[in-house]
Design a protein around this motif. Structure first.
Motif, PDB file in Angstrom:
ATOM      1  N   ASP A 191     -18.386-117.894  34.695  1.00  0.00           N
ATOM      2  CA  ASP A 191     -19.201-118.046  33.481  1.00  0.00           C
ATOM      3  C   ASP A 191     -18.713-119.224  32.635  1.00  0.00           C
ATOM      4  O   ASP A 191     -19.522-119.944  32.038  1.00  0.00           O
ATOM      5  N   PHE A 192     -17.385-119.413  32.585  1.00  0.00           N
ATOM      6  CA  PHE A 192     -16.837-120.520  31.810  1.00  0.00           C
ATOM      7  C   PHE A 192     -17.309-121.852  32.382  1.00  0.00           C
ATOM      8  O   PHE A 192     -17.762-122.734  31.638  1.00  0.00           O
ATOM      9  N   LEU A 193     -17.222-122.006  33.691  1.00  0.00           N
ATOM     10  CA  LEU A 193     -17.632-123.266  34.318  1.00  0.00           C
ATOM     11  C   LEU A 193     -19.133-123.482  34.158  1.00  0.00           C
ATOM     12  O   LEU A 193     -19.579-124.610  33.891  1.00  0.00           O
ATOM     13  N   ASP A 194     -19.913-122.424  34.301  1.00  0.00           N
ATOM     14  CA  ASP A 194     -21.356-122.548  34.069  1.00  0.00           C
ATOM     15  C   ASP A 194     -21.637-122.982  32.633  1.00  0.00           C
ATOM     16  O   ASP A 194     -22.525-123.811  32.381  1.00  0.00           O
ATOM     17  N   GLY A 195     -20.893-122.404  31.677  1.00  0.00           N
ATOM     18  CA  GLY A 195     -21.085-122.774  30.282  1.00  0.00           C
ATOM     19  C   GLY A 195     -20.726-124.225  30.020  1.00  0.00           C
ATOM     20  O   GLY A 195     -21.420-124.925  29.264  1.00  0.00           O
ATOM     21  N   VAL A 196     -19.665-124.703  30.638  1.00  0.00           N
ATOM     22  CA  VAL A 196     -19.263-126.103  30.499  1.00  0.00           C
ATOM     23  C   VAL A 196     -20.368-127.022  31.009  1.00  0.00           C
ATOM     24  O   VAL A 196     -20.740-128.006  30.355  1.00  0.00           O
ATOM     25  N   LEU A 197     -20.891-126.711  32.184  1.00  0.00           N
ATOM     26  CA  LEU A 197     -21.929-127.561  32.771  1.00  0.00           C
ATOM     27  C   LEU A 197     -23.222-127.499  31.953  1.00  0.00           C
ATOM     28  O   LEU A 197     -23.930-128.505  31.828  1.00  0.00           O
ATOM     29  N   ALA A 198     -23.522-126.322  31.389  1.00  0.00           N
ATOM     30  CA  ALA A 198     -24.704-126.219  30.529  1.00  0.00           C
ATOM     31  C   ALA A 198     -24.538-127.073  29.282  1.00  0.00           C
ATOM     32  O   ALA A 198     -25.477-127.759  28.845  1.00  0.00           O
ATOM     33  N   ASN A 199     -23.342-127.057  28.693  1.00  0.00           N
ATOM     34  CA  ASN A 199     -23.089-127.888  27.512  1.00  0.00           C
ATOM     35  C   ASN A 199     -23.134-129.369  27.856  1.00  0.00           C
ATOM     36  O   ASN A 199     -23.628-130.187  27.068  1.00  0.00           O
ATOM     37  N   LEU A 200     -22.599-129.736  29.017  1.00  0.00           N
ATOM     38  CA  LEU A 200     -22.642-131.133  29.441  1.00  0.00           C
ATOM     39  C   LEU A 200     -24.091-131.573  29.647  1.00  0.00           C
ATOM     40  O   LEU A 200     -24.472-132.688  29.266  1.00  0.00           O
ATOM     41  N   TYR A 201     -24.896-130.693  30.204  1.00  0.00           N
ATOM     42  CA  TYR A 201     -26.327-130.980  30.391  1.00  0.00           C
ATOM     43  C   TYR A 201     -26.996-131.180  29.032  1.00  0.00           C
ATOM     44  O   TYR A 201     -27.754-132.140  28.828  1.00  0.00           O
ATOM     45  N   LEU A 202     -26.709-130.283  28.093  1.00  0.00           N
ATOM     46  CA  LEU A 202     -27.322-130.365  26.769  1.00  0.00           C
ATOM     47  C   LEU A 202     -26.897-131.648  26.051  1.00  0.00           C
ATOM     48  O   LEU A 202     -27.721-132.329  25.437  1.00  0.00           O
ATOM     49  N   LEU A 203     -25.621-131.993  26.139  1.00  0.00           N
ATOM     50  CA  LEU A 203     -25.139-133.224  25.513  1.00  0.00           C
ATOM     51  C   LEU A 203     -25.782-134.456  26.149  1.00  0.00           C
ATOM     52  O   LEU A 203     -25.922-135.493  25.504  1.00  0.00           O
ATOM     53  N   THR A 204     -26.183-134.343  27.402  1.00  0.00           N
ATOM     54  CA  THR A 204     -26.779-135.467  28.121  1.00  0.00           C
ATOM     55  C   THR A 204     -28.243-135.651  27.765  1.00  0.00           C
ATOM     56  O   THR A 204     -28.701-136.779  27.563  1.00  0.00           O
ATOM     57  N   VAL A 205     -29.000-134.562  27.680  1.00  0.00           N
ATOM     58  CA  VAL A 205     -30.455-134.678  27.516  1.00  0.00           C
ATOM     59  C   VAL A 205     -30.908-134.642  26.066  1.00  0.00           C
ATOM     60  O   VAL A 205     -32.046-135.020  25.781  1.00  0.00           O
TER      61      VAL A 205
END
Length: 518
Positions: A173-187
């Motif tokens: 869940d932590f890694l998924d959350g990191v990638l979701a935040n990275l996606y959000l910061l990108t788009v």
């Protein structure tokens, strides 16, 4: 990947599937997995769990050109696991499987049916293989360091999870959350876009509470721990093509003590010239595709530019009303290019733009932008178009085929103003002069749209000053205009107008507008 973190995300611009599929096949880990799958079997003996045997790893590493690399066997082992997990290799356990008391038995492996998709499948098939490979790599990345696992083995050879302090679901869940935040910061508008995200910023997004002012020493230490965890995980995710990663400078880590490192981990704690030494990461175009696909699978609404191409104009204008101007333009361009006849498309857009509801002004702003694109004049919908554009001539555009459709709404009280703006942009002749009521109605509509799109900005304040300077007696007239947002716009002018006298007049006019309908 949790569907609760980001229920609605900005639309992302994705590369074409064919291009993404080529990128996927070129990633080091998937290409290695394909080579090993072609090397396998039929009837290749492997471990009971489908893993390569120790004696096979040097040959596999040699096949991958890593024979001289001390990490070659480990990389070959990972590439083989990816091949198995992605269906490139099929593992079977025959009935007469060899059993060994020490090794626990063997299975056999051979190229899987999905291996043919690498050369004979459609781009979507290749991307499905890559997504399966990504799942495998993400599962590996969530596992603790091997040394920690060895230390946590009990006398019976089982992992003592309490000693390890490792919860597999929590780590995933932590890694998924990191990638979701990275996606959000990108788009996100104003986010990283195509640029990299500093690792401290990403770590802080997972650890520092949103309502926390100055992070405590304990929180900063958690951020620094998260940074080192992410440094290791992104190293593992780069070979599958998910990210481009600049690791934390090991020399810098040796120089800094825990307190200095924790202070840096706080947002804004580093000079720009030092930030790359603490790690940078960005999603590749393939990574954007992959994280979006995982989010959608988890039920997260993660739109992409082009999703609306087959929808009606009403759905288009409703959706792009919440987009930035550049993203809205990209979406509208794809909608117009989706096999529609221009006159029919423009008629549909105009019909969808009508309405006295709260979203009406923004729909009309995006409709004006769409009309400009339909007529070949890029740039419609910018701040200050609206009423300021009536009667302003422009070079002849390419909208002759849609001009009759636009002229048909010249007498429409909601659309007549924007129709005149469009005709002026196209350099059309014989544009009937607007009535004073239409000019003021369009002015209010434009301001209401800008308030809805960007809020109370300095740019909007300047637009308000420009409009009131252009129209003498503006506030004496505008409060009488029958527009649903008259009072709200005047109240905003009372807060934003740079001239104090005009601001006071706006507040009086707003009071009159509200009293008129009370």
């Amino acid at each position: 990947m949790s569907a609760e973190s980001h229920p609605l995300l900005p639309p992302v611009r994705l590369h074409a599937e064919a291009e993404l599929a080529r990128d996927a096949l070129a990633t080091p880990l998937l290409s290695a997995a394909v080579r090993l799958a072609r090397w396998a079997g039929p009837g290749t003996r492997v471990g009971a769990g489908g893993e390569l045997l120790d004696e096979q790893l040097p040959e596999a590493a040699e096949l991958l050109g890593l024979g001289a690399d001390p990490d070659g066997p480990a990389y070959a082992s990972q590439a083989w696991r990816v091949a198995v997990d992605a269906g490139l290799v099929e593992v079977t356990e025959p009935e007469d499987v060899e059993r060994d008391a020490d090794e626990g038995g063997f299975a056999s492996a051979e190229p899987g049916e999905d291996l043919a998709l690498v050369t004979g499948g459609a781009p979507g098939d290749v991307l499905d293989l890559w997504l399966a490979a990504l799942d495998s790599v993400l599962a590996d990345a969530a596992v603790p360091d091997l040394e920690d696992l060895v230390d946590a083995l009990d006398a019976g050879g089982e992992i003592d999870f309490e000693q390890l302090d490792w919860d597999p679901q929590r780590e995933s869940d932590f890694l998924d959350g990191v990638l979701a935040n990275l996606y959000l910061l990108t788009v996100s508008e104003g986010g990283a876009g195509e640029g990299p995200v500093p690792l401290p910023v990403l770590a802080a997004s997972m650890v520092v509470p949103e309502d926390m002012g100055e992070p405590t020493e304990e929180v900063l230490e958690q951020v620094s721990d998260a940074m080192m965890r992410l440094d290791d995980q992104f190293r593992q995710l780069e070979p599958i093509g998910l990210v481009e990663f600049w690791p934390v400078d090991e020399a810098l880590m040796a120089e800094a003590d825990d307190e200095e490192f924790a202070e840096f981990a706080a947002p804004g704690g580093a000079d720009e010239e030092d930030v790359s030494r603490y790690g940078l990461v960005r999603l590749t175009p393939l990574g954007l595709y992959g994280i979006r696909a995982r989010m959608q699978e988890a039920g997260v609404e993660a739109p992409a530019v082009g999703d609306l191409a087959d929808k009606g104009a009403d759905a288009l204008l409703d959706a792009v009303s919440g987009f930035s101007e550049t993203t809205a333009q990209a979406e509208i361009e794809l909608w117009l290019a989706a096999g529609r006849e221009r006159p029919a498309a423009v008629a549909e857009l105009l019909a969808a733009a009508r309405g006295g509801d709260e979203g009406g002004p923004l729909r009309r702003l995006r409709c004006q932008q769409a009309l400009s694109l339909a007529g070949g004049h890029v740039g419609g919908g910018a701040v200050g178009a609206g009423a300021a554009g009536i009667g302003a001539g422009a070079g002849a555009g390419a909208g002759a085929e849609v001009e009759p459709v636009v002229r048909a709404v010249l007498d429409d009280p909601e659309l007549g103003g924007l129709a005149r703006v469009w005709l002026a942009e196209q350099g059309a002749a014989d544009i009937p002069a607007p009535t004073e009521t239409m000019v003021f109605w369009l002015t209010l509509d434009t301001l209401a749209a800008q308030l809805g799109a960007g809020g109370e900005t300095d740019e909007l304040s300047g637009l308000m000053a420009s409009l009131t300077d252009r129209h003498s007696g503006f506030f004496d007239t505008v409060w009488r205009v029958e527009h649903p947002a008259t009072a709200e716009v005047l109240e905003a002018m009372g807060r934003l107008h740079p001239d104090r006298k005009a601001a006071k007049e706006a507040r009086k006019a707003a009071f009159k507008a509200r009293s008129r309908h009370s």
